[in-house]
Design an enzyme around this catalytic site. Structure first.
Site, PDB file in Angstrom:
ATOM      1  N   ASP A  13      -7.415   7.961  -4.911  1.00  0.00           N
ATOM      2  CA  ASP A  13      -6.061   8.197  -5.435  1.00  0.00           C
ATOM      3  C   ASP A  13      -5.552   9.607  -5.184  1.00  0.00           C
ATOM      4  O   ASP A  13      -4.862  10.194  -6.032  1.00  0.00           O
ATOM      5  CB  ASP A  13      -6.011   7.898  -6.939  1.00  0.00           C
ATOM      6  CG  ASP A  13      -6.195   6.419  -7.254  1.00  0.00           C
ATOM      7  OD1 ASP A  13      -5.818   5.597  -6.407  1.00  0.00           O
ATOM      8  OD2 ASP A  13      -6.732   6.104  -8.326  1.00  0.00           O
ATOM      9  N   ILE A  14      -5.873  10.173  -4.007  1.00  0.00           N
ATOM     10  CA  ILE A  14      -5.323  11.484  -3.659  1.00  0.00           C
ATOM     11  C   ILE A  14      -4.299  11.372  -2.521  1.00  0.00           C
ATOM     12  O   ILE A  14      -3.822  12.375  -2.025  1.00  0.00           O
ATOM     13  CB  ILE A  14      -6.426  12.517  -3.299  1.00  0.00           C
ATOM     14  CG1 ILE A  14      -7.481  11.948  -2.360  1.00  0.00           C
ATOM     15  CG2 ILE A  14      -7.083  13.044  -4.556  1.00  0.00           C
ATOM     16  CD1 ILE A  14      -7.100  11.945  -0.947  1.00  0.00           C
ATOM     17  N   LYS A  16      -4.569   9.144   0.467  1.00  0.00           N
ATOM     18  CA  LYS A  16      -5.033   8.844   1.828  1.00  0.00           C
ATOM     19  C   LYS A  16      -4.148   7.824   2.525  1.00  0.00           C
ATOM     20  O   LYS A  16      -3.817   7.975   3.700  1.00  0.00           O
ATOM     21  CB  LYS A  16      -6.476   8.321   1.813  1.00  0.00           C
ATOM     22  CG  LYS A  16      -7.538   9.297   1.420  1.00  0.00           C
ATOM     23  CD  LYS A  16      -8.934   8.769   1.714  1.00  0.00           C
ATOM     24  CE  LYS A  16      -9.179   7.370   1.222  1.00  0.00           C
ATOM     25  NZ  LYS A  16      -9.085   7.231  -0.258  1.00  0.00           N
ATOM     26  N   LYS A  38      -8.940  -0.290   8.375  1.00  0.00           N
ATOM     27  CA  LYS A  38      -9.724   0.091   7.191  1.00  0.00           C
ATOM     28  C   LYS A  38     -10.826  -0.930   7.031  1.00  0.00           C
ATOM     29  O   LYS A  38     -10.560  -2.121   6.854  1.00  0.00           O
ATOM     30  CB  LYS A  38      -8.844   0.149   5.948  1.00  0.00           C
ATOM     31  CG  LYS A  38      -9.570   0.675   4.707  1.00  0.00           C
ATOM     32  CD  LYS A  38      -8.590   0.974   3.577  1.00  0.00           C
ATOM     33  CE  LYS A  38      -9.299   1.622   2.397  1.00  0.00           C
ATOM     34  NZ  LYS A  38      -8.351   2.042   1.319  1.00  0.00           N
ATOM     35  N   GLY A 118     -10.569   5.655   5.208  1.00  0.00           N
ATOM     36  CA  GLY A 118     -11.795   5.398   4.472  1.00  0.00           C
ATOM     37  C   GLY A 118     -11.536   4.822   3.093  1.00  0.00           C
ATOM     38  O   GLY A 118     -10.412   4.828   2.585  1.00  0.00           O
ATOM     39  N   SER A 119     -12.600   4.347   2.471  1.00  0.00           N
ATOM     40  CA  SER A 119     -12.535   3.841   1.098  1.00  0.00           C
ATOM     41  C   SER A 119     -12.945   4.960   0.149  1.00  0.00           C
ATOM     42  O   SER A 119     -13.996   5.576   0.323  1.00  0.00           O
ATOM     43  CB  SER A 119     -13.494   2.657   0.933  1.00  0.00           C
ATOM     44  OG  SER A 119     -13.234   1.650   1.887  1.00  0.00           O
ATOM     45  N   ASN A 181       0.851  16.294  -1.969  1.00  0.00           N
ATOM     46  CA  ASN A 181       1.550  16.726  -3.195  1.00  0.00           C
ATOM     47  C   ASN A 181       1.728  18.243  -3.220  1.00  0.00           C
ATOM     48  O   ASN A 181       1.571  18.884  -4.269  1.00  0.00           O
ATOM     49  CB  ASN A 181       0.781  16.256  -4.438  1.00  0.00           C
ATOM     50  CG  ASN A 181       0.682  14.750  -4.528  1.00  0.00           C
ATOM     51  OD1 ASN A 181       1.653  14.047  -4.281  1.00  0.00           O
ATOM     52  ND2 ASN A 181      -0.501  14.255  -4.847  1.00  0.00           N
TER      53      ASN A 181
END
Length: 232
Positions: A13-14, A16, A38, A118-119, A181
């Protein structure tokens, strides 16, 4: 030789998927045949026919405008919103490296550039039963250099440096950092950018604001980052 980049991050949750979508769009708008991939995606919903739909892939497709068929983007799709190793333990169908590599190669044969996501963060177990597969195993299997996405705010110096050290220790090539952000002119975030570069020795190749619709990197620079033979 296929061209592409693997987008990983300092955590989940940044942003990606958002950053990946902008990268795909940049190349697509430049006239490059570009695809998204993915290996394993969790936390997905079902359509009216009960079929699992890879939400991240749908988002990237919408933002980037690519016409790549959805069913070529993600070989492993899980409903449970947990790490892929646990999702597959709950639902079945654990990840096989051979399947991931085969699907990726099919895309490489058709497209000039492939942007992989990525995951979770870099320390993400993809499978952990009779076989152990970590995210770095996926990256190595695909043979791609990487970009690290991090949130620009408080705590990012620590998370970026730890992520870089882990990746270097596992033999992964890092082409640069992207701060998400980001608020231009914010004293702390501007300093975070400088400190991340200083402590990792890696360039911050782009800073992306919350509502940005483009990523501040030239088409040529992005192509060089995606070319394994290029020096950055």
């Amino acid at each position: 030789m296929h061209k592409g980049i693997f987008v990983t991050g300092t955590g989940t949750d940044i942003g990606k998927t958002f950053i990946t979508a902008l990268l795909v769009r940049k190349l697509h708008d430049a006239g490059c045949a570009t695809a998204y991939f993915k290996a394993a995606v969790s936390g997905n919903e079902r359509d009216e026919n009960g079929r699992l739909i890879p939400g991240d892939a749908v988002y990237v497709k919408k933002i980037s405008g690519i016409s790549q068929p959805l069913d070529t983007m993600c070989p492993y799709i899980y409903e449970t919103a947990v790490s892929p190793h646990l999702a597959s333990r709950i639902e079945g169908d654990p990840v096989e490296i051979s399947t991931v590599r085969e699907q990726f190669q099919k895309i490489c044969d058709e497209y000039e550039y492939v942007i992989c996501e990525g995951s979770g963060g870099i320390v993400c177990p993809i499978r952990c039963d009779d076989k152990k597969i970590m995210l770095e195993d996926i990256i190595k299997a695909l043979g791609l250099p990487t970009i690290i996405v991090a949130d620009a705010g408080l705590g990012t110096i620590n998370s970026v440096v730890l992520t870089c050290e882990y990746m270097k220790a596992h033999g992964l090539e890092i082409r640069g950092l992207i701060l998400n952000n980001f608020h231009k002119g914010d004293v702390m975030e501007e300093d975070n950018k400088l400190m991340c570069e200083k402590l990792t020795g890696l360039p911050v190749i782009a800073c992306v604001g919350e509502n940005d619709t483009d990523i501040d990197i030239s088409e040529d620079a992005l192509k060089r980052i995606c070319d394994k033979g290029e020096k950055i």
